[in-house]
Write an enzyme that holds these catalytic residues in place. Structure first.
Site, PDB file in Angstrom:
ATOM      1  N   VAL A   4       0.727  -1.239  -0.070  1.00  0.00           N
ATOM      2  CA  VAL A   4       0.000  -0.046   0.003  1.00  0.00           C
ATOM      3  C   VAL A   4       0.955   1.298   0.261  1.00  0.00           C
ATOM      4  CG1 VAL A   4      -2.060  -1.065   0.904  1.00  0.00           C
ATOM      5  CG2 VAL A   4      -0.255  -0.063   2.444  1.00  0.00           C
TER       6      VAL A   4
ATOM      7  N   TYR B  42       5.235   6.462  15.284  1.00  0.00           N
ATOM      8  CA  TYR B  42       3.639   5.783  15.412  1.00  0.00           C
ATOM      9  C   TYR B  42       2.510   6.575  15.887  1.00  0.00           C
ATOM     10  CZ  TYR B  42       0.378   1.793  16.238  1.00  0.00           C
ATOM     11  OH  TYR B  42      -0.785   1.009  16.185  1.00  0.00           O
TER      12      TYR B  42
END
Ligand code: NDP
Length: 254
Positions: free
Chosen positions: A65, A159
């Site tokens: 992706v 993150y």
């Protein structure tokens, strides 16, 4: 309610972990599936299992992706097979661990590229061609409770930044695409054991941390995200957009 028969659901990161659970949950309600990930043999095994178990149509598509050409090729494959997409679950992700002061630019960029930028690009590409053709378009982004707060156990600032970005990207796209009757929502999971987390979650130190800091006193069990997913994906949830459903055993409420 919650009859997904004939709807087409695209799930990224469907070769392991939460993506597999989401595939089973949507197929159990009758949705046909498109499964995206890089490890094609694993994807194929999930596709075979779900097809056999629930009798739905399943299209596995090998796709990184973070690679726009591969995303566009996946859109082409879905167009050829189904002609539209009703539900997109942006689940592919990772979680790079590095103290902020040691983090390299490459580590930072890799995390943002997968956890944030790919979520945007996949959504843009599928919306442009396939979700627009749906009568009940639903985008569900998998963020994290770490997208809402910091943490004191594992240093994962990239993150946190990426997943926080996903929460607000969700709001922005929800506002922008409300005119198209496409809803965009987010799930913020707490601790669930998967390939990504198993090593950390299994340590006695982490188990102690979870007992102390998760009000429900445990990590999530397989399947405990499914109700949130089905709620947000359902045609009946047409007035729910731009929100985050937090499924974390209460971690972010204290
Ligand atoms: P897993 O590592 O088990 O699954 C990650 C999935 O993402 C795999 O299917 C992997 O497939 C896929 N993936 C990774 N990189 C790419 C890529 N470049 N292109 C396409 N697919 C990719 O982890 P989880 O199931 O735990 O994670 C799923 C999501 O949930 C992630 O976004 C994660 O951040 C989020 N999350 C997880 C939590 C947890 O406790 N488990 C908590 C909060 C959020 P492949 O390698 O075959 O490409």
């Amino acid at each position: 309610m919650f009859d997904f028969s004939g709807l087409v659901a695209v799930i990224t990161g469907a070769s392991s972990g939460l993506g597999v659970q989401f595939a089973r949950a949507l197929a159990a309600q009758g949705a046909n599936l498109v499964l995206l990930a890089r490890r094609v043999p694993k994807l194929q095994a999930v596709a075979d299992e779900v097809r056999d178990m629930f009798g739905v149509e399943v299209l596995p598509v090998g796709c990184d992706v973070t690679n726009l050409d591969q995303v566009r090729a996946a859109v082409d494959a879905v167009d050829a097979r189904f002609g539209r997409a009703d539900i997109l679950v942006n689940n592919a992700g990772t979680g790079g661990v590095a103290p902020a002061l040691d983090m390299t630019d490459e580590q930072w960029d890799a995390d943002i590229a997968l956890d944030l930028t790919a979520t945007f690009r996949v959504t843009r590409e599928f919306m442009n061609r396939l979700i627009k053709r749906s009568d009940c378009g639903r985008v569900i982004n998998i963020s994290s409770m770490y997208g809402l707060v910091g943490n004191t156990t594992i240093p994962t600032s990239a993150y946190h930044a990426a997943k926080g970005g996903v929460v607000n990207l969700t709001r922005a796209l929800a506002a922008e695409w409300a005119k198209d009757s496409v809803t965009v929502n987010c799930i913020c999971p707490g601790y669930f054991e998967t390939e990504l987390t198993a090593e950390a979650l299994k340590t006695p130190e982490f188990q102690e941390y979870v007992k102390q800091w998760v009000p429900l006193g445990r990590q999530g069990k397989a399947g405990e995200l499914n109700t949130a997913l089905l709620f947000l994906a359902s045609p009946e949830s047409s007035y729910v957009t731009g929100t985050s459903v937090v499924v974390d055993g209460g971690y972010t409420c204290v």
